[in-house]
Design an enzyme around this catalytic site. Structure first.
Site, PDB file in Angstrom:
ATOM      1  N   PRO A  15       0.825  -1.208   0.000  1.00  0.00           N
ATOM      2  CG  PRO A  15       0.106  -0.910   2.207  1.00  0.00           C
ATOM      3  CD  PRO A  15       0.842  -1.873   1.300  1.00  0.00           C
ATOM      4  CB  CYS A  16       0.197   4.696  -1.180  1.00  0.00           C
ATOM      5  SG  CYS A  16       0.343   4.453  -2.960  1.00  0.00           S
ATOM      6  N   PRO A  17       2.207   4.657   1.422  1.00  0.00           N
ATOM      7  CG  PRO A  17       3.549   5.991   2.855  1.00  0.00           C
ATOM      8  CD  PRO A  17       2.367   5.039   2.842  1.00  0.00           C
ATOM      9  CE1 TYR A  18       5.673   1.352   4.852  1.00  0.00           C
ATOM     10  CE2 TYR A  18       3.388   0.804   4.405  1.00  0.00           C
ATOM     11  CZ  TYR A  18       4.384   1.130   5.300  1.00  0.00           C
ATOM     12  OH  TYR A  18       4.092   1.248   6.627  1.00  0.00           O
ATOM     13  CB  CYS A  42      -0.260   1.764  -4.350  1.00  0.00           C
ATOM     14  SG  CYS A  42      -0.922   3.123  -3.394  1.00  0.00           S
TER      15      CYS A  42
END
Length: 77
Positions: A15-18, A42
Protein backbone atom coordinates in the site's frame (compact mmCIF):
# COMPACT_ATOMS: atom_id res chain seq x y z
CA UNK A 1 11.53 1.63 -26.07
CA UNK A 2 14.89 0.12 -25.18
CA UNK A 3 15.82 0.90 -21.57
CA UNK A 4 18.61 -1.03 -19.88
CA UNK A 5 17.29 -1.83 -16.40
CA UNK A 6 19.84 -2.27 -13.62
CA UNK A 7 17.39 -3.17 -10.86
CA UNK A 8 13.70 -4.12 -10.71
CA UNK A 9 11.71 -3.36 -7.58
CA UNK A 10 8.42 -5.27 -7.48
CA UNK A 11 6.12 -3.64 -4.94
CA UNK A 12 2.83 -5.05 -6.15
CA UNK A 13 0.58 -5.52 -3.13
CA UNK A 14 2.34 -2.84 -1.06
CA UNK A 15 0.00 0.00 0.00
CA UNK A 16 0.99 3.63 -0.42
CA UNK A 17 3.25 5.28 0.61
CA UNK A 18 5.57 2.24 0.56
CA UNK A 19 6.22 2.16 -3.20
CA UNK A 20 7.45 5.75 -2.97
CA UNK A 21 9.49 5.22 0.20
CA UNK A 22 11.15 2.00 -0.98
CA UNK A 23 11.90 3.29 -4.48
CA UNK A 24 13.61 6.41 -3.08
CA UNK A 25 15.65 4.24 -0.68
CA UNK A 26 16.79 1.97 -3.51
CA UNK A 27 17.61 4.90 -5.82
CA UNK A 28 19.75 6.43 -3.08
CA UNK A 29 21.87 3.25 -2.95
CA UNK A 30 22.25 2.92 -6.73
CA UNK A 31 25.15 4.25 -8.81
CA UNK A 32 24.70 7.45 -10.80
CA UNK A 33 23.21 6.66 -14.20
CA UNK A 34 21.67 3.34 -13.17
CA UNK A 35 18.02 2.65 -13.97
CA UNK A 36 15.35 1.37 -11.60
CA UNK A 37 12.23 -0.34 -12.92
CA UNK A 38 9.42 -0.03 -10.38
CA UNK A 39 6.27 -2.16 -10.43
CA UNK A 40 3.42 -1.08 -8.17
CA UNK A 41 -0.33 -1.40 -7.98
CA UNK A 42 -1.17 1.35 -5.50
CA UNK A 43 -3.18 3.95 -7.49
CA UNK A 44 -1.62 6.95 -5.68
CA UNK A 45 1.82 5.85 -6.95
CA UNK A 46 0.82 6.99 -10.44
CA UNK A 47 1.28 10.59 -9.34
CA UNK A 48 3.38 10.50 -6.16
CA UNK A 49 6.31 8.38 -7.36
CA UNK A 50 7.23 10.48 -10.44
CA UNK A 51 6.64 13.81 -8.65
CA UNK A 52 8.71 12.95 -5.57
CA UNK A 53 11.48 11.21 -7.50
CA UNK A 54 12.00 14.28 -9.70
CA UNK A 55 11.89 16.56 -6.64
CA UNK A 56 14.64 14.40 -5.10
CA UNK A 57 16.83 14.87 -8.20
CA UNK A 58 16.13 11.59 -10.03
CA UNK A 59 15.04 11.39 -13.64
CA UNK A 60 11.79 9.82 -14.85
CA UNK A 61 12.90 8.06 -18.04
CA UNK A 62 9.51 6.57 -18.90
CA UNK A 63 6.13 5.94 -17.41
CA UNK A 64 4.08 5.55 -15.52
CA UNK A 65 2.61 2.91 -17.78
CA UNK A 66 -0.67 1.34 -16.69
CA UNK A 67 -0.96 -2.36 -17.51
CA UNK A 68 -4.24 -3.45 -15.95
CA UNK A 69 -3.81 -2.79 -12.21
CA UNK A 70 0.00 -2.64 -12.52
CA UNK A 71 1.93 0.62 -12.82
CA UNK A 72 5.43 0.52 -14.34
CA UNK A 73 7.99 3.32 -13.94
CA UNK A 74 11.58 3.75 -15.12
CA UNK A 75 13.64 6.03 -12.90
CA UNK A 76 17.29 6.96 -13.28
CA UNK A 77 19.67 8.06 -10.56
Amino acid sequence: MDIKVDYTLDLRGEPCPYPLIYSLEVLEEMEKGQVLELLADCPQSFRTVPEEAVKQGYKLLAGPFKEGPILRFYLQK
